[in-house]
Design a protein around this motif. Sequence first.
Motif, PDB file in Angstrom:
ATOM      1  N   TRP A   1       5.206  25.553 -78.231  1.00 26.55           N
ATOM      2  CA  TRP A   1       4.570  26.820 -78.607  1.00 26.55           C
ATOM      3  C   TRP A   1       5.693  27.823 -78.806  1.00 26.55           C
ATOM      4  O   TRP A   1       6.470  28.081 -77.877  1.00 26.55           O
ATOM      5  N   VAL A   2       5.845  28.331 -80.001  1.00 27.36           N
ATOM      6  CA  VAL A   2       6.879  29.326 -80.279  1.00 27.36           C
ATOM      7  C   VAL A   2       6.159  30.584 -80.742  1.00 27.36           C
ATOM      8  O   VAL A   2       5.382  30.562 -81.698  1.00 27.36           O
ATOM      9  N   ILE A   3       6.402  31.670 -80.036  1.00 24.33           N
ATOM     10  CA  ILE A   3       5.594  32.874 -80.244  1.00 24.33           C
ATOM     11  C   ILE A   3       6.475  34.049 -80.631  1.00 24.33           C
ATOM     12  O   ILE A   3       7.532  34.281 -80.014  1.00 24.33           O
ATOM     13  N   GLU A   4       6.044  34.762 -81.617  1.00 26.53           N
ATOM     14  CA  GLU A   4       6.760  35.973 -82.036  1.00 26.53           C
ATOM     15  C   GLU A   4       6.583  37.051 -80.965  1.00 26.53           C
ATOM     16  O   GLU A   4       5.464  37.334 -80.516  1.00 26.53           O
TER      17      GLU A   4
ATOM     18  N   ILE B   1       1.267  39.818 -71.302  1.00 29.09           N
ATOM     19  CA  ILE B   1       0.819  38.462 -71.638  1.00 29.09           C
ATOM     20  C   ILE B   1       1.132  37.560 -70.450  1.00 29.09           C
ATOM     21  O   ILE B   1       1.947  37.928 -69.597  1.00 29.09           O
ATOM     22  N   PRO B   2       0.508  36.388 -70.360  1.00 30.56           N
ATOM     23  CA  PRO B   2       0.842  35.471 -69.259  1.00 30.56           C
ATOM     24  C   PRO B   2       2.310  35.048 -69.348  1.00 30.56           C
ATOM     25  O   PRO B   2       2.919  35.143 -70.415  1.00 30.56           O
ATOM     26  N   ALA B   3       2.826  34.509 -68.258  1.00 32.57           N
ATOM     27  CA  ALA B   3       4.252  34.125 -68.233  1.00 32.57           C
ATOM     28  C   ALA B   3       4.423  32.759 -68.899  1.00 32.57           C
ATOM     29  O   ALA B   3       5.006  31.833 -68.323  1.00 32.57           O
ATOM     30  N   TRP B   4       3.914  32.630 -70.125  1.00 32.28           N
ATOM     31  CA  TRP B   4       3.990  31.336 -70.817  1.00 32.28           C
ATOM     32  C   TRP B   4       5.427  30.872 -70.972  1.00 32.28           C
ATOM     33  O   TRP B   4       5.700  29.675 -71.017  1.00 32.28           O
ATOM     34  N   GLU B   5       6.364  31.824 -71.065  1.00 36.78           N
ATOM     35  CA  GLU B   5       7.757  31.417 -71.298  1.00 36.78           C
ATOM     36  C   GLU B   5       8.336  30.710 -70.068  1.00 36.78           C
ATOM     37  O   GLU B   5       9.331  30.017 -70.181  1.00 36.78           O
ATOM     38  N   THR B   6       7.692  30.854 -68.924  1.00 41.68           N
ATOM     39  CA  THR B   6       8.223  30.166 -67.734  1.00 41.68           C
ATOM     40  C   THR B   6       7.854  28.687 -67.735  1.00 41.68           C
ATOM     41  O   THR B   6       8.321  27.923 -66.913  1.00 41.68           O
TER      42      THR B   6
ATOM     43  N   ALA C   1       7.021  27.763 -73.290  1.00 48.59           N
ATOM     44  CA  ALA C   1       6.805  28.462 -74.563  1.00 48.59           C
ATOM     45  C   ALA C   1       8.080  29.254 -74.881  1.00 48.59           C
ATOM     46  O   ALA C   1       8.738  29.768 -73.978  1.00 48.59           O
ATOM     47  N   LYS C   2       8.411  29.301 -76.181  1.00 48.39           N
ATOM     48  CA  LYS C   2       9.596  30.076 -76.589  1.00 48.39           C
ATOM     49  C   LYS C   2       9.125  31.384 -77.161  1.00 48.39           C
ATOM     50  O   LYS C   2       8.260  31.398 -78.036  1.00 48.39           O
ATOM     51  N   LEU C   3       9.711  32.490 -76.707  1.00 43.43           N
ATOM     52  CA  LEU C   3       9.404  33.792 -77.297  1.00 43.43           C
ATOM     53  C   LEU C   3      10.585  34.165 -78.185  1.00 43.43           C
ATOM     54  O   LEU C   3      11.725  34.211 -77.714  1.00 43.43           O
ATOM     55  N   VAL C   4      10.327  34.391 -79.461  1.00 44.93           N
ATOM     56  CA  VAL C   4      11.432  34.647 -80.402  1.00 44.93           C
ATOM     57  C   VAL C   4      11.111  35.862 -81.274  1.00 44.93           C
ATOM     58  O   VAL C   4       9.956  36.297 -81.359  1.00 44.93           O
ATOM     59  N   ASP C   5      12.146  36.362 -81.957  1.00 40.84           N
ATOM     60  CA  ASP C   5      11.910  37.514 -82.832  1.00 40.84           C
ATOM     61  C   ASP C   5      11.203  37.105 -84.120  1.00 40.84           C
ATOM     62  O   ASP C   5      10.455  37.878 -84.695  1.00 40.84           O
ATOM     63  N   ASP C   6      11.494  35.890 -84.579  1.00 40.88           N
ATOM     64  CA  ASP C   6      10.931  35.468 -85.859  1.00 40.88           C
ATOM     65  C   ASP C   6      10.583  33.986 -85.780  1.00 40.88           C
ATOM     66  O   ASP C   6      11.457  33.153 -85.500  1.00 40.88           O
ATOM     67  N   VAL C   7       9.331  33.651 -86.012  1.00 41.73           N
ATOM     68  CA  VAL C   7       8.938  32.237 -85.884  1.00 41.73           C
ATOM     69  C   VAL C   7       8.968  31.498 -87.214  1.00 41.73           C
ATOM     70  O   VAL C   7       8.659  30.312 -87.269  1.00 41.73           O
TER      71      VAL C   7
END
Length: 492
Positions: free
Chosen positions: A261-264, A271-276, A279-285
């Motif tokens: 899951w890669v999220i802008e 939001i939930p701590a999905w990145e833990t 999930a990747k949180l990025v500037d541009d997907v």
Amino acid sequence: MSAERLDPATAARLPSDVERPARAVAAAGVGIVHLGPGAFHRAHQAAYTQAAMAVAGGNWAIRTVALRSDRARLALEPQAGLYTLRERGTETDRWTLQAAIRDVVTASNDAASGLDTLIDPNVHVLTLTVTEAGYALDTSGSLDHSHPDVVHDLESPAVPCSAPGWVAAALAARRRIDAPLTVFSCDNLRSNGRALERAVRDFIQATDPSLLGWVDDNVTFPNAMVDRIVPATRPAELDEAAKALTVRDDAHTACEPFTEWVIEKRFATLIPAWETVGAKLVDDVATFEETKLKLLNGAHSSLVYAACALDIEYVHEAMGHPVLERYLRRLLDDEIRPHVVAPPGEDLVARIDTVLDRFRNPHLGHRCAQIAMDGSLKIRERLLPVAETALNEGRSIPLLTTALACWLHHVVRHAEPGAPALLDARADQVLEIARGWTPTRDAGQDRAVVKQLMGPKLGADDAWVRGISETTRALRERGVEAVLEDAARREG
Ligand code: CS2
């Protein structure tokens, strides 16, 4: 076999190898509303959310909303939202009890419930899995005002039955408490967040334009890449699960171990701590999304029409067919990969190997017919943009032309009298276009059919139209296997 259902009491007796959720999950309040409670949601966003709550806590339980079908509610309500998830691969067989879903409501039974939940300031997130067809977009990416569900919702916005209409009503409810909201599309559309935003804004523009300013200031629609193969659960799997679990779980869900899951990073509020939990949180997907849509979804859609024509039921069986496998590999290597801009650090050759290995997973039972559904919408996201770019750049694309011809062949076969129904959200329009078409008989008709089914750019390229029409005809006359074999053998 036990007829007892999975619920909070019987869950205590599940076999010890079923991993239990952390205590925090059962205690959590609702923080997410989700539209579209199908298997993909249960195996992806809901599983990430449970895992994130185990790590970081938080009130992120999910109230799910089905627009029309009561199936999910009937399965999950008696189970208090509990279900088991089985991740299966060659070396994995992991069972978990999932408890992030608090309940399911069906909007067609009760339009208000679900929408009401948005009035709760503890809710911060709205997620959606409604499939490509659920966005009710026309070919230019605007809301299709002639779509029957949209027509209904424009007249009766308080009792919506389309996803854009429902999200618009949800935002109107949200404005009442003036609290920001992040709306996550989790479907396989390019720039899925923006696509959803466009559909919802078009809807609001037509019904309640005064809401738009509030939406500008308080709502975001991040783009995201979602990835996990989650076939529709087969009855035999439910029986097998009941045997293994000793209780019946009507919402049992099986999927592959792989998940992404890669999220802008574009959040209006918490939001939930999905990145833990991966999930990747990025500037541009964009590159993640393009890579996945072209290499995985594009490969699926390139495989299944040929497989259906050969009466091959499952994806792993199609991958065991020497011609299909070779054809798909060459298509990905020679004609699709050159059009993929890799995300930073990503090795596309390795990605293709992984995709093909995932397709070979013999435990998934992923039906080709399930993937073949809604082809007219899926090829638009997955294959047509690659064909358009290749032709613009003057590259020849015989393998991709063959993949698209397989879809045309599929449509033409379903347009014959007495043929089984074409499972496509736009079946009526698609069949109308294809009915009576004999490829290569009349160049004008070939052009018209290709233009209407594949868009004006491809329809305007005479040489390409001739090529795809000839291939479609050859599929009928020489058979799918022979045509694919030739395509896969041809010098690059
Ligand atoms: C598939 C996808 O049904 C389909 O069209 O291509 O559901 C695919 O399995 C998922 O996108 C994998 O992430």
